[in-house]
Write a protein that holds these residues in place. Structure first.
Motif, PDB file in Angstrom:
ATOM      1  N   LEU B  76       0.867  -1.186   0.000  1.00  0.00           N
ATOM      2  CA  LEU B  76       0.000   0.000   0.000  1.00  0.00           C
ATOM      3  C   LEU B  76       0.898   1.229   0.000  1.00  0.00           C
ATOM      4  O   LEU B  76       1.810   1.331   0.822  1.00  0.00           O
ATOM      5  N   SER B  77       0.631   2.146  -0.930  1.00  0.00           N
ATOM      6  CA  SER B  77       1.533   3.283  -1.096  1.00  0.00           C
ATOM      7  C   SER B  77       0.784   4.596  -1.229  1.00  0.00           C
ATOM      8  O   SER B  77      -0.412   4.627  -1.532  1.00  0.00           O
ATOM      9  N   SER B  78       1.543   5.641  -1.007  1.00  0.00           N
ATOM     10  CA  SER B  78       1.065   6.986  -1.310  1.00  0.00           C
ATOM     11  C   SER B  78       2.270   7.833  -1.683  1.00  0.00           C
ATOM     12  O   SER B  78       3.345   7.674  -1.099  1.00  0.00           O
ATOM     13  N   LYS B  79       2.090   8.724  -2.618  1.00  0.00           N
ATOM     14  CA  LYS B  79       3.192   9.613  -2.987  1.00  0.00           C
ATOM     15  C   LYS B  79       3.286  10.792  -2.025  1.00  0.00           C
ATOM     16  O   LYS B  79       4.373  11.264  -1.690  1.00  0.00           O
ATOM     17  N   LYS B  80       2.122  11.264  -1.583  1.00  0.00           N
ATOM     18  CA  LYS B  80       2.079  12.404  -0.657  1.00  0.00           C
ATOM     19  C   LYS B  80       0.934  12.209   0.327  1.00  0.00           C
ATOM     20  O   LYS B  80      -0.234  12.319  -0.037  1.00  0.00           O
ATOM     21  N   LEU B  81       1.263  11.964   1.567  1.00  0.00           N
ATOM     22  CA  LEU B  81       0.253  11.702   2.571  1.00  0.00           C
ATOM     23  C   LEU B  81      -0.525  12.958   2.953  1.00  0.00           C
ATOM     24  O   LEU B  81       0.022  14.065   3.005  1.00  0.00           O
ATOM     25  N   LEU B  82      -1.803  12.741   3.237  1.00  0.00           N
ATOM     26  CA  LEU B  82      -2.676  13.784   3.750  1.00  0.00           C
ATOM     27  C   LEU B  82      -3.009  13.476   5.206  1.00  0.00           C
ATOM     28  O   LEU B  82      -2.910  12.327   5.643  1.00  0.00           O
ATOM     29  N   LEU B  83      -3.429  14.486   5.936  1.00  0.00           N
ATOM     30  CA  LEU B  83      -3.847  14.255   7.319  1.00  0.00           C
ATOM     31  C   LEU B  83      -4.968  13.217   7.391  1.00  0.00           C
ATOM     32  O   LEU B  83      -5.005  12.394   8.305  1.00  0.00           O
ATOM     33  N   SER B  84      -5.843  13.255   6.406  1.00  0.00           N
ATOM     34  CA  SER B  84      -6.991  12.347   6.401  1.00  0.00           C
ATOM     35  C   SER B  84      -6.604  10.895   6.128  1.00  0.00           C
ATOM     36  O   SER B  84      -7.441  10.001   6.225  1.00  0.00           O
ATOM     37  N   ASP B  85      -5.335  10.652   5.797  1.00  0.00           N
ATOM     38  CA  ASP B  85      -4.887   9.280   5.583  1.00  0.00           C
ATOM     39  C   ASP B  85      -4.582   8.569   6.900  1.00  0.00           C
ATOM     40  O   ASP B  85      -4.332   7.352   6.906  1.00  0.00           O
ATOM     41  N   SER B  86      -4.589   9.301   7.981  1.00  0.00           N
ATOM     42  CA  SER B  86      -4.355   8.673   9.289  1.00  0.00           C
ATOM     43  C   SER B  86      -5.409   7.612   9.544  1.00  0.00           C
ATOM     44  O   SER B  86      -6.581   7.796   9.236  1.00  0.00           O
ATOM     45  N   GLY B  87      -4.982   6.515  10.128  1.00  0.00           N
ATOM     46  CA  GLY B  87      -5.933   5.447  10.435  1.00  0.00           C
ATOM     47  C   GLY B  87      -5.216   4.144  10.714  1.00  0.00           C
ATOM     48  O   GLY B  87      -3.988   4.090  10.800  1.00  0.00           O
ATOM     49  N   PHE B  88      -6.011   3.115  10.873  1.00  0.00           N
ATOM     50  CA  PHE B  88      -5.496   1.769  11.132  1.00  0.00           C
ATOM     51  C   PHE B  88      -5.697   0.958   9.864  1.00  0.00           C
ATOM     52  O   PHE B  88      -6.822   0.766   9.410  1.00  0.00           O
ATOM     53  N   TYR B  89      -4.606   0.483   9.289  1.00  0.00           N
ATOM     54  CA  TYR B  89      -4.656  -0.217   8.015  1.00  0.00           C
ATOM     55  C   TYR B  89      -4.417  -1.709   8.238  1.00  0.00           C
ATOM     56  O   TYR B  89      -3.489  -2.115   8.938  1.00  0.00           O
ATOM     57  N   LEU B  90      -5.263  -2.486   7.608  1.00  0.00           N
ATOM     58  CA  LEU B  90      -5.196  -3.928   7.766  1.00  0.00           C
ATOM     59  C   LEU B  90      -5.034  -4.607   6.416  1.00  0.00           C
ATOM     60  O   LEU B  90      -5.750  -4.303   5.464  1.00  0.00           O
ATOM     61  N   CYS B  91      -4.108  -5.531   6.353  1.00  0.00           N
ATOM     62  CA  CYS B  91      -3.951  -6.392   5.195  1.00  0.00           C
ATOM     63  C   CYS B  91      -4.640  -7.716   5.513  1.00  0.00           C
ATOM     64  O   CYS B  91      -4.660  -8.154   6.669  1.00  0.00           O
ATOM     65  N   ALA B  92      -5.209  -8.341   4.514  1.00  0.00           N
ATOM     66  CA  ALA B  92      -5.881  -9.617   4.727  1.00  0.00           C
ATOM     67  C   ALA B  92      -5.738 -10.488   3.491  1.00  0.00           C
ATOM     68  O   ALA B  92      -5.454 -10.002   2.387  1.00  0.00           O
ATOM     69  N   TRP B  93      -5.931 -11.790   3.681  1.00  0.00           N
ATOM     70  CA  TRP B  93      -5.934 -12.702   2.541  1.00  0.00           C
ATOM     71  C   TRP B  93      -7.067 -13.707   2.718  1.00  0.00           C
ATOM     72  O   TRP B  93      -7.553 -13.935   3.819  1.00  0.00           O
ATOM     73  N   SER B  94      -7.488 -14.275   1.610  1.00  0.00           N
ATOM     74  CA  SER B  94      -8.471 -15.354   1.666  1.00  0.00           C
ATOM     75  C   SER B  94      -8.069 -16.418   0.663  1.00  0.00           C
ATOM     76  O   SER B  94      -7.274 -16.175  -0.251  1.00  0.00           O
TER      77      SER B  94
END
Lengths: 113, 115
Positions: B76-94
């Motif tokens: 998961l990538s971003s070139k330029k982070l914003l304040l609104s990108d703050s959060g808890f990110y989860l990766c998952a597989w099935s």
């Protein structure tokens, strides 16, 4: 840990009592449902699932009930233990597939010793 | 047995800086892979999913992108982070080919704070 759950409904139970956590799902076409448990600072973990051709399924100390008429799902935990303290949320999977899974916001369960 | 690794666990980044979160799965081949964001008091929001190398589907328009350079690696990538990108990110597989009657297995999550 993560801040998820700051504004979640909370259920507080005494150790040894039974817990019932409820979930209302949105899509009447959903035919597969999962309950997940998320401890603080960790990713969600699968607890139990149920397909829409059933109305009850039991696991070890947990039971899931499905009422399709009112689009309601519940998770019952027998003899609740301190280790059960976590956020619990349901997931509904409509015919569009796992990619269309809808997750509930969750309920925080506190177990008092 | 299958395992999923996600890192870092926590990250504090300044606004405008790039982002790279990595997720790898072991013990299975050609898994379906997902990136979710979990906001406080809300359900998981699917950001991206992938059914194979180089195959990425985006669920919501945003400041983020995803890539799958290898079968069991999801970034998961971003070139330029914003304040609104703050959060808890989860990766998952099935499990691939299991259709929709398959649970998702989640990583431990990354708490991202953009300052």
């Amino acid at each position: 840990g993560e801040s998820v759950g700051l504004h979640l409904p909370t259920l507080s139970v005494q150790e040894g009592d039974n817990s019932i956590i409820n979930c209302a799902y949105s899509n009447s076409a959903s035919d597969y449902f999962i309950w997940y448990k998320q401890e603080s600072g960790k990713g969600p973990q699968f607890i139990i699932d149920i397909r829409s051709n059933m109305d009850k399924r039991q696991g070890q100390r947990v039971t899931v009930l499905l009422n399709k008429t009112v689009k309601h799902l519940s998770l019952q935990i027998a003899a609740t233990q301190p280790g059960d303290s976590a956020v619990y949320f349901c997931a509904e999977i409509p015919p569009g597939g796992g990619f269309k899974t809808i997750f509930g916001a969750g309920t925080r369960l506190f177990v008092k010793a | 047995s299958q395992t999923i690794h996600q890192w870092p666990a926590t990250l504090v980044q300044p606004v405008g800086s790039p982002l790279s979160l990595e997720c790898t799965v072991e013990g299975t081949s050609n898994p379906n892979l997902y990136w979710y964001r979990q906001a406080a008091g809300r359900g998981l929001q699917l950001l991206f999913y992938s059914v194979g190398i180089g195959q990425i589907s985006s669920e919501v328009p945003q400041n983020l992108s995803a890539s799958r350079p290898q079968d069991r690696q999801f970034i998961l990538s971003s070139k330029k982070l914003l304040l609104s990108d703050s959060g808890f990110y989860l990766c998952a597989w099935s499990v691939p080919g299991a259709g929709r009657f398959a649970e998702a297995f989640f990583g431990q999550g990354t708490r991202l704070t953009v300052v």
